[in-house]
Design an enzyme around this catalytic site. Sequence first.
Site, PDB file in Angstrom:
ATOM      1  CB  CYS A   1      -9.854  -6.224  -7.018  1.00  0.00           C
ATOM      2  SG  CYS A   1      -8.368  -5.850  -7.955  1.00  0.00           S
TER       3      CYS A   1
ATOM      4  CD  GLU B   1      -2.912  -1.333   2.216  1.00  0.00           C
ATOM      5  OE1 GLU B   1      -2.759  -0.677   3.258  1.00  0.00           O
ATOM      6  OE2 GLU B   1      -3.881  -2.094   2.023  1.00  0.00           O
TER       7      GLU B   1
ATOM      8  CD  GLU C   1      -4.862 -10.632  -6.069  1.00  0.00           C
ATOM      9  OE1 GLU C   1      -4.156 -10.164  -5.161  1.00  0.00           O
ATOM     10  OE2 GLU C   1      -6.082 -10.835  -5.949  1.00  0.00           O
TER      11      GLU C   1
HETATM   12  N1  THU Z   1      -6.103  -6.780  -2.072  1.00  0.00           N
HETATM   13  C1  THU Z   1      -5.252  -7.690  -2.617  1.00  0.00           C
HETATM   14  O1  THU Z   1      -4.017  -7.578  -2.497  1.00  0.00           O
HETATM   15  N2  THU Z   1      -5.788  -8.739  -3.298  1.00  0.00           N
HETATM   16  C2  THU Z   1      -7.114  -9.018  -3.356  1.00  0.00           C
HETATM   17  O2  THU Z   1      -7.491 -10.017  -3.956  1.00  0.00           O
HETATM   18  C3  THU Z   1      -8.069  -8.125  -2.695  1.00  0.00           C
HETATM   19  C4  THU Z   1      -7.533  -6.824  -2.255  1.00  0.00           C
HETATM   20  C5  THU Z   1      -5.527  -5.704  -1.240  1.00  0.00           C
HETATM   21  C6  THU Z   1      -5.544  -4.315  -1.794  1.00  0.00           C
HETATM   22  C7  THU Z   1      -5.430  -3.494  -0.534  1.00  0.00           C
HETATM   23  O3  THU Z   1      -4.085  -3.405  -0.133  1.00  0.00           O
HETATM   24  C8  THU Z   1      -6.165  -4.320   0.514  1.00  0.00           C
HETATM   25  O4  THU Z   1      -6.219  -5.638  -0.011  1.00  0.00           O
HETATM   26  C9  THU Z   1      -7.567  -3.831   0.838  1.00  0.00           C
HETATM   27  O5  THU Z   1      -8.299  -3.620  -0.312  1.00  0.00           O
END
Ligand code: THU
Length: 130
Positions: free
Chosen positions: A86, A44, A55
């Site tokens: 997502c 992040e 992923e």
């Molecule tokens: N996130 C992922 O890394 N992969 C997913 O499949 C769903 C969401 C992360 C993005 C962000 O850092 C956090 O999860 C919350 O959305």
Amino acid sequence: MKVEKLIERAKIVRENAYVPYSRFKVGAALETESGKIYTGVNVENSSFGLSMCAERIAIFKAVSEGETKFKRLVIVADTKDVVSPCGACRQVMSEFGNFEVVLSNIEGKVKVTNVEELLPKAFDFRRDPT
Ligand code: THU
């Protein structure tokens, strides 16, 4: 590699997730057709929109090493049900064909699916322009 082992790799790497804002750790492990494993975690940023999913990092690591043929991708998070990737990640997966995707939570719930099931009718520039 056995799918259980790949899930374990995703769980271990998940601890490296850089998530000071959401506190939501995600781990991914991608197995290539050649048998190599590329892991990823979500990273992040203070500028939230720059954050990157686990992923996609695993996929981009593999591609940057010259690997574009994937056998399976495992994604693990601390969710009630299995984690649901997502839309952006689904589109990125679809760039590299219809490989197996294993969705899991840290309690061991597992759902085996694939890219086409996750994103039917994905945009494909190679196919769609006239
Ligand atoms: N996130 C992922 O890394 N992969 C997913 O499949 C769903 C969401 C992360 C993005 C962000 O850092 C956090 O999860 C919350 O959305």
